[in-house]
Design an enzyme around this catalytic site. Structure first.
Site, PDB file in Angstrom:
ATOM      1  N   GLU A   1      36.736  31.463  48.157  1.00 40.88           N
ATOM      2  CA  GLU A   1      36.824  30.265  49.001  1.00 40.88           C
ATOM      3  C   GLU A   1      35.437  29.760  49.391  1.00 40.88           C
ATOM      4  O   GLU A   1      35.067  29.731  50.584  1.00 40.88           O
ATOM      5  CB  GLU A   1      37.669  30.537  50.245  1.00 40.88           C
TER       6      GLU A   1
ATOM      7  N   GLU B   1      46.202  32.598  46.535  1.00 36.05           N
ATOM      8  CA  GLU B   1      46.561  33.175  47.831  1.00 36.05           C
ATOM      9  C   GLU B   1      47.670  32.356  48.472  1.00 36.05           C
ATOM     10  O   GLU B   1      47.590  31.121  48.514  1.00 36.05           O
ATOM     11  CB  GLU B   1      45.370  33.152  48.805  1.00 36.05           C
TER      12      GLU B   1
HETATM   13  C1  GAL Z   1      41.769  32.937  53.212  1.00 39.33           C
HETATM   14  C2  GAL Z   1      40.774  33.977  52.694  1.00 39.33           C
HETATM   15  C3  GAL Z   1      41.351  35.370  52.723  1.00 39.33           C
HETATM   16  C4  GAL Z   1      42.014  35.632  54.042  1.00 39.33           C
HETATM   17  C5  GAL Z   1      43.057  34.569  54.295  1.00 39.33           C
HETATM   18  C6  GAL Z   1      43.800  34.776  55.591  1.00 39.33           C
HETATM   19  O1  GAL Z   1      41.119  31.808  53.653  1.00 39.33           O
HETATM   20  O2  GAL Z   1      40.390  33.684  51.371  1.00 39.33           O
HETATM   21  O3  GAL Z   1      40.324  36.291  52.478  1.00 39.33           O
HETATM   22  O4  GAL Z   1      41.050  35.628  55.049  1.00 39.33           O
HETATM   23  O5  GAL Z   1      42.443  33.322  54.351  1.00 39.33           O
HETATM   24  O6  GAL Z   1      44.777  33.782  55.796  1.00 39.33           O
END
Ligand code: GAL
Length: 687
Positions: free
Chosen positions: A149, A305
């Protein structure tokens, strides 16, 4: 294809370095139970892999990759550069970012790096070289996950090294200080620069900074972060040329121009965290999926994710409702995902993400969410026929990060961000059942029936030419208010806004007429106000269809423009204080198509009403014109994905095929359980 698995991947960020090594056995057992096909280790493992400068410890990671490989799970190996270790910042403070007001951000959280720092880039290069050398021939290695990110927390740094790079960037772009002065318009407020050393990052200033200065700074900062990424990519391409590369995007993230980034990745991937408590969450998933598929040039993307259930970072963290996790996973597949991955595999037992859900929660496999993980893994395993299948869209939205930056950098007049406007149009199209492609300004628009150009404040001749060509070729092109105010140098179009779009639209904008802030009830004059009580307060304007009964009249809460007709016909007019009777929506026939201008800023009901009007006048139809309430219908390849987002069972008539998920054959309609999906493929007569 990523690795040897030919189906839709199911995976997760995997942080075994937060756990005792004995947990690995259970991890592998549960991963197999859930049907995991891919795992992303080491996203935040820099300090573990390189405990001090020049010292690397790969033994633990060797074991992780070996065990995953034995279990048949592919590895999307992170380059671990997203969170530098404390020793780096302590020894090399220039690697730490500095905010506009001069604060240095330090370690103890994550992502504390200055994107312009040469020392930081060298440290990343050393780590990535060591990793790629170590694992180049490891059979588990299926993809590189570079950084994480990018710019999520730190998108810019205002330090001296960044200032020096900014001057180089400006020199390369403009060639001379005189040209910078001309484009930035520094005749204003005595801002003229006499030498390069005088040019600074837009640090804290007494009042409004020069808009073009701020705009160029955003472009520069996006480029600096991109250079951090390509710094790693060039090493990986040299050492592991056959391994695909990705980095996880964040939807419409406002700081990076993902059109540029997408050119550098082999696989587009994305992270999305809609709020399960928000009934509009499915909209944002659809928007981001449509954007990612478009960034990938129509090829599939990976959902890198999503959360298994609740996050921990909202003021209130609602869990996903029963069925939502598998449903949303199917929604992402429907709109082009070839992989569904989660943050993260095992819920952390300490740290600031301790209360963020994981696929394996604190309570373990007993929790109700685990059953949904397993169910989703099983469902995805049934969908290999969808892999690489295209999703086709009849509607396009022109989307441009630089335009969004120009709006954000400008001091007035547009109070609404480009992100909001694009999202509002996408939401209206989603609710009516459309799949939408996003297109880069100036890109060819062949084949789209409707092209929406929302709030193209910063407009160039190339974009105008592409929109004009689309209209001549038969599309309906719809341009919205707030467009064509400035050219690509950020200078106002003179002689009426819309600039190069005026001919195709048949209108010019001569005045912008937003309404002011709503006076609070206490400022609304009562009987005691002999003078001020006699002054009209401008309410939300209505937008009335020309020459028709006004069922479904629309509203334009905030914006109005005065347009001069120059070949267009009026479709609807404003009604309200100071704007009464002005054209609000216009249309001009062009070749085989037509061009519409919307001088209003319609609310959600208005956007829906306008789309209904466009459907009434043309052959434009969503995938399933009569989809019942709560049901999203998307065609991927020849499969029809039906997603029931509602809380009730829903019957969808007239559809047929074999449901890839349940195996049941439908020959004239299906009933879909609440918050679940049916994926119909094939002709039932031949099943
Ligand atoms: C994303 C990040 C992850 C984790 C996640 C939590 O932004 O890439 O590492 O922190 O959020 O929601």
């Amino acid at each position: 294809m990523i690795g040897a698995y030919a189906g839709i991947h199911f995976g997760a960020d995997f942080n075994p370095d937060q756990w005792d090594e004995s947990t690995l056995d259970e991890d592998i057992r549960l991963m197999k139970e859930a049907g995991l096909t891919i795992a992303t280790p080491a996203v935040f493992s820099w300090a573990r892999i390189q405990p001090e400068e020049g010292v690397f410890d790969f033994a633990w990671l060797d074991r992780v990759l070996d065990r995953l490989h034995e279990a048949g799970i592919a590895v999307d190996l992170a380059t671990a550069t997203a969170s530098p270790p404390p020793w780096l910042g302590l020894r090399y403070p220039e690697t730490l970012p500095i905010t506009a007001d001069g604060t240095r951000l330090i370690w103890g959280s994550r992502q504390q790096y200055n994107p312009s720092s040469e020392r930081f880039r060298q440290a990343c290069a050393a780590l990535v070289t060591a990793l790629a050398t170590r694992y180049a021939s490891h059979p588990a290695l299926a993809m590189w996950h570079v950084g994480n990110e990018y710019a999520c927390h730190v998108a810019e740094s205002f330090d001296d090294e960044s200032a020096a790079r900014f001057r180089d960037w400006l020199l390369a772009r403009y060639g001379s200080i005189d040209e910078v002065n001309r484009v930035w318009g520094t005749a204003f407020w005595s801002q003229r620069y006499g030498s390069w050393d005088e040019i600074m990052p837009p640090r804290a200033t007494p009042t409004f900074a020069n808009p073009n200065h701020t705009f160029d700074w955003r472009r520069f900062s996006s480029d600096m972060v991109l250079e951090c990424f390509t710094n790693e990519v060039s090493i990986l391409r040299r050492l592991t040329p056959s391994i695909p590369i990705t980095t996880n995007f964040m939807g419409l993230f406002p700081w990076l121009d993902y059109w540029k980034w997408a050119e550098q990745v082999d696989v587009v991937s994305n992270d999305t965290y809609p709020d399960p408590a928000d009934p509009r969450a499915a909209r944002s998933l659809a928007l981001e999926a449509d954007l990612m598929r478009s960034l990938a040039g129509g090829k599939p993307f990976i959902q890198m994710e999503q959360t298994p259930s609740a996050v921990q970072w909202r003021p209130r963290n609602a869990p996903k409702r029963p069925g939502q996790f598998p449903l949303w996973s199917m929604q992402l597949v429907a709109r082009g995902a070839d992989g569904i991955c989660q943050f993260q595999w095992r819920q952390s037992a300490s740290g600031s993400e301790m209360f963020h859900s994981g696929m394996v929660p604190h309570s373990g496999a007993e929790s109700s969410s685990w059953a949904e993980m397993v169910q989703t893994g099983q469902s995805l395993a049934l969908l290999s026929s969808l892999v690489s299948e295209p999703v086709s869209a009849r509607v396009a939205i022109v989307w441009d990060w630089e335009n969004a930056w120009a709006i954000a950098s400008s001091v007035g007049p547009v109070e609404r961000s480009a992100f909001e406007t694009a999202a509002a149009w996408h939401a209206a199209l989603f609710e009516r059942g459309y799949v939408v492609d996003f297109v880069r300004p100036g890109a060819p628009l062949d084949g789209y029936e409707l092209v929406v150009a929302p709030q193209l404040f910063r407009l160039g001749a190339e974009t105008a030419a592409a929109l004009t060509a689309a209209a001549s070729a038969g599309a309906t092109v719809l341009v919205t208010s707030g467009s064509g105010y400035v050219d690509l140098e950020g200078h106002a179009y003179l002689g009426g806004y819309l600039g190069p779009l005026a001919p195709v639209l048949g209108v010019r904008v001569t005045d912008i007429l937003p309404r002011g802030d709503e006076p609070g009830p206490e400022s609304r004059p009562g009987r005691s106000a002999r003078i001020s009580g006699a002054i009209a307060v401008r309410e939300n304007a209505r937008v009335l269809w020309e020459g028709r009964a006004q069922a479904g009249a629309m509203h334009s809460p905030r914006w109005a423009e005065r347009v001069v007709l120059d070949g267009a016909e009026v479709i609807a007019r404003f009604s309200g204080v100071d704007v009464d009777g002005l054209p609000a929506i216009t249309r001009k026939a062009n070749g085989a198509g037509e061009a519409w201008y919307v001088a209003a800023e319609l609310d959600a009901e208005g956007l829906d009403g306008l789309l209904a009007e466009l459907e009434r006048r043309s052959g434009l139809r969503p995938e399933l014109a009569a989809a019942p309430r709560g049901v999203e219908a998307v065609r991927r390849g020849d499969a029809l994905v039906l997603l029931n987002h509602s809380d009730d069972p829903v019957a969808v008539d007239g559809v047929s095929g074999r449901d890839l998920l349940s195996g049941r054959v439908a020959d004239d309609g299906v009933t879909i359980a609440p918050r679940s999906a049916v994926i119909l493929a094939g002709d039932p007569a031949r099943l």
